[in-house]
Design a protein around this motif. Structure first.
Motif, PDB file in Angstrom:
ATOM      1  N   PHE A 123      19.278  41.275  56.317  1.00 34.77           N
ATOM      2  CA  PHE A 123      18.790  42.098  54.950  1.00 34.77           C
ATOM      3  C   PHE A 123      19.628  41.319  53.821  1.00 34.77           C
ATOM      4  O   PHE A 123      20.609  41.067  53.997  1.00 34.77           O
ATOM      5  CB  PHE A 123      19.075  43.351  55.071  1.00 34.77           C
ATOM      6  CG  PHE A 123      18.758  44.221  56.442  1.00 34.77           C
ATOM      7  CD1 PHE A 123      17.646  44.146  57.114  1.00 34.77           C
ATOM      8  CD2 PHE A 123      19.792  44.982  56.685  1.00 34.77           C
ATOM      9  CE1 PHE A 123      17.471  44.813  58.193  1.00 34.77           C
ATOM     10  CE2 PHE A 123      19.507  45.694  58.185  1.00 34.77           C
ATOM     11  CZ  PHE A 123      18.371  45.460  58.987  1.00 34.77           C
ATOM     12  N   ASN A 124      18.574  41.066  52.833  1.00 36.18           N
ATOM     13  CA  ASN A 124      19.020  40.331  51.611  1.00 36.18           C
ATOM     14  C   ASN A 124      18.777  41.171  50.397  1.00 36.18           C
ATOM     15  O   ASN A 124      17.502  41.701  50.475  1.00 36.18           O
ATOM     16  CB  ASN A 124      18.404  38.861  51.375  1.00 36.18           C
ATOM     17  CG  ASN A 124      18.870  37.893  52.475  1.00 36.18           C
ATOM     18  OD1 ASN A 124      20.112  37.933  52.835  1.00 36.18           O
ATOM     19  ND2 ASN A 124      17.948  37.319  53.274  1.00 36.18           N
ATOM     20  N   TYR A 125      19.575  41.488  49.566  1.00 39.12           N
ATOM     21  CA  TYR A 125      19.395  42.174  48.436  1.00 39.12           C
ATOM     22  C   TYR A 125      19.772  41.618  47.126  1.00 39.12           C
ATOM     23  O   TYR A 125      20.490  40.725  47.187  1.00 39.12           O
ATOM     24  CB  TYR A 125      20.353  43.493  48.540  1.00 39.12           C
ATOM     25  CG  TYR A 125      19.973  44.617  49.813  1.00 39.12           C
ATOM     26  CD1 TYR A 125      19.537  45.561  49.359  1.00 39.12           C
ATOM     27  CD2 TYR A 125      20.302  44.348  50.920  1.00 39.12           C
ATOM     28  CE1 TYR A 125      19.117  46.716  50.101  1.00 39.12           C
ATOM     29  CE2 TYR A 125      20.034  45.243  51.782  1.00 39.12           C
ATOM     30  CZ  TYR A 125      19.384  46.551  51.576  1.00 39.12           C
ATOM     31  OH  TYR A 125      19.155  47.619  52.580  1.00 39.12           O
ATOM     32  N   LEU A 126      19.051  42.041  45.978  1.00 38.43           N
ATOM     33  CA  LEU A 126      19.768  41.803  44.649  1.00 38.43           C
ATOM     34  C   LEU A 126      20.531  42.822  44.167  1.00 38.43           C
ATOM     35  O   LEU A 126      20.104  44.193  44.071  1.00 38.43           O
ATOM     36  CB  LEU A 126      18.498  41.521  43.519  1.00 38.43           C
ATOM     37  CG  LEU A 126      18.933  41.191  42.297  1.00 38.43           C
ATOM     38  CD1 LEU A 126      19.233  39.788  42.209  1.00 38.43           C
ATOM     39  CD2 LEU A 126      17.551  41.328  41.364  1.00 38.43           C
ATOM     40  N   SER A 153      21.431  48.219  44.392  1.00 41.27           N
ATOM     41  CA  SER A 153      20.939  46.968  44.883  1.00 41.27           C
ATOM     42  C   SER A 153      19.479  47.227  45.261  1.00 41.27           C
ATOM     43  O   SER A 153      18.794  48.305  45.367  1.00 41.27           O
ATOM     44  CB  SER A 153      21.705  46.572  46.220  1.00 41.27           C
ATOM     45  OG  SER A 153      21.546  47.725  47.120  1.00 41.27           O
ATOM     46  N   PHE A 154      18.579  46.217  45.375  1.00 41.18           N
ATOM     47  CA  PHE A 154      17.079  46.403  45.568  1.00 41.18           C
ATOM     48  C   PHE A 154      16.821  45.203  46.731  1.00 41.18           C
ATOM     49  O   PHE A 154      17.095  43.892  46.796  1.00 41.18           O
ATOM     50  CB  PHE A 154      16.306  45.892  44.356  1.00 41.18           C
ATOM     51  CG  PHE A 154      16.923  46.885  43.241  1.00 41.18           C
ATOM     52  CD1 PHE A 154      16.216  47.911  43.097  1.00 41.18           C
ATOM     53  CD2 PHE A 154      17.469  46.320  42.269  1.00 41.18           C
ATOM     54  CE1 PHE A 154      16.499  48.821  41.853  1.00 41.18           C
ATOM     55  CE2 PHE A 154      18.188  47.056  41.196  1.00 41.18           C
ATOM     56  CZ  PHE A 154      17.555  48.467  41.127  1.00 41.18           C
ATOM     57  N   LEU A 155      16.103  45.732  47.592  1.00 45.12           N
ATOM     58  CA  LEU A 155      15.842  44.802  48.845  1.00 45.12           C
ATOM     59  C   LEU A 155      14.928  43.818  48.624  1.00 45.12           C
ATOM     60  O   LEU A 155      14.006  43.987  48.028  1.00 45.12           O
ATOM     61  CB  LEU A 155      15.101  45.950  50.000  1.00 45.12           C
ATOM     62  CG  LEU A 155      14.946  45.193  51.242  1.00 45.12           C
ATOM     63  CD1 LEU A 155      16.104  44.570  52.134  1.00 45.12           C
ATOM     64  CD2 LEU A 155      14.089  46.143  52.276  1.00 45.12           C
ATOM     65  N   LEU A 156      15.134  42.415  49.027  1.00 41.91           N
ATOM     66  CA  LEU A 156      14.709  41.252  48.848  1.00 41.91           C
ATOM     67  C   LEU A 156      13.601  41.118  49.959  1.00 41.91           C
ATOM     68  O   LEU A 156      12.622  40.830  49.910  1.00 41.91           O
ATOM     69  CB  LEU A 156      15.428  40.255  48.445  1.00 41.91           C
ATOM     70  CG  LEU A 156      16.054  40.458  47.203  1.00 41.91           C
ATOM     71  CD1 LEU A 156      17.077  39.084  46.915  1.00 41.91           C
ATOM     72  CD2 LEU A 156      15.186  40.040  46.000  1.00 41.91           C
ATOM     73  N   ASN A 157      14.175  41.048  51.221  1.00 37.29           N
ATOM     74  CA  ASN A 157      13.333  40.795  52.472  1.00 37.29           C
ATOM     75  C   ASN A 157      14.226  41.649  53.869  1.00 37.29           C
ATOM     76  O   ASN A 157      15.749  41.786  53.706  1.00 37.29           O
ATOM     77  CB  ASN A 157      13.258  39.464  52.926  1.00 37.29           C
ATOM     78  CG  ASN A 157      14.586  38.626  52.752  1.00 37.29           C
ATOM     79  OD1 ASN A 157      15.445  38.643  53.251  1.00 37.29           O
ATOM     80  ND2 ASN A 157      14.397  37.658  51.640  1.00 37.29           N
TER      81      ASN A 157
END
Length: 258
Positions: A123-126, A153-157
């Protein structure tokens, strides 16, 4: 509640603006290693447990507003790798084909089956932390500091990568093999839509900076972050929190002196 939080944030920002306008300002960039894992306080769902740490990237930029000699506020924007991995026995939800086989045998479909294979959740987050930072400043060249504060944080993928071939079992101890052929678990699944799009939590670190001259510095930081939100939309897919240990190297430059 959302309106109350927004009002508090606006009031706090308005209160700090006069101080920030007069503050010394550093801009910085950093990158390094994220060592994330997935945790859970519940063991009733086998998907929750068995996770160990994986490795990923943590990188970001920040602006530091020096309000006093010792105290500063540091908002950041970071790319944060989260997730975890398993290697060995683990539970999983039956596939539609397996569920159909149970129904044909006139048996109830169990919520979970077990097999031995590898899986890695990526999982990658901003991430956007706002940190309160205290400087010990024990010499003109060296600065030891601590920082901590909340983040959103906001989920990127989000992906789940699995590999391996295994017999299927009805129990965690692998004493009840099922009359299915061995299953190849090698696949790469996009699970972004199964995850909540936002998270919030706390982030912090300890750092050591070396000042190259009056304006620039290099630094190393070690710390971590922890998310308060259970990331899965559906509890059948698990009820996990994100978190990571982080080690980064960085560079900062003072763009404004008092």
């Amino acid at each position: 509640m959302k309106k109350l939080r927004l009002a508090v944030a606006v009031i706090a920002a308005a209160a700090l603006c006069p101080f920030m306008a007069k503050a010394q300002i550093d801009l910085g960039a950093k990158a390094g290693l994220s060592i994330p894992n997935l945790t859970s306080g519940s063991s009733s769902n086998p998907i929750n447990s068995g996770w160990s740490s994986r490795l990923g990237l943590d990188a970001g930029i920040h602006a530091e507003f020096h309000l006093t000699k010792r105290f500063s506020i540091q908002p950041e924007i970071r790319y944060s790798s989260q997730g975890g991995k398993k290697d060995g026995n683990q539970g999983f939800a039956p596939t539609p084909e397996m569920a159909g086989a149970f129904q044909q045998m006139g048996q109830p479909v169990p919520p979970y089956l077990y097999a031995t294979y590898k899986s890695e959740a990526k999982f990658n987050y901003l991430m956007v932390p706002v940190l309160a930072k205290y400087h010990f400043g024990f010499s003109p060249k060296w600065d030891l500091y601590v920082a901590a504060g909340p983040f959103v944080s906001f989920l990127l993928n989000g992906k789940n990568e699995t590999s391996g071939t295994s017999q299927i079992f009805a129990d965690d101890a692998h004493k009840q093999p099922l009359p299915f052929p061995a299953v190849d678990f090698t696949r790469d699944q996009d699970i972004k839509n199964d995850l909540k799009k936002a998270n919030f939590g706390i982030s912090g670190h300890v750092g050591l900076a070396y000042h190259l001259n009056g304006r620039s510095a290099i630094f190393i930081e070690g710390g971590g972050n922890y998310g308060f939100v259970k990331i899965q939309k559906d509890a059948k897919n698990g009820e996990n929190n994100t978190g990571a240990g982080v080690v980064v190297l960085g560079y900062s430059y003072r763009i404004k002196n008092k």
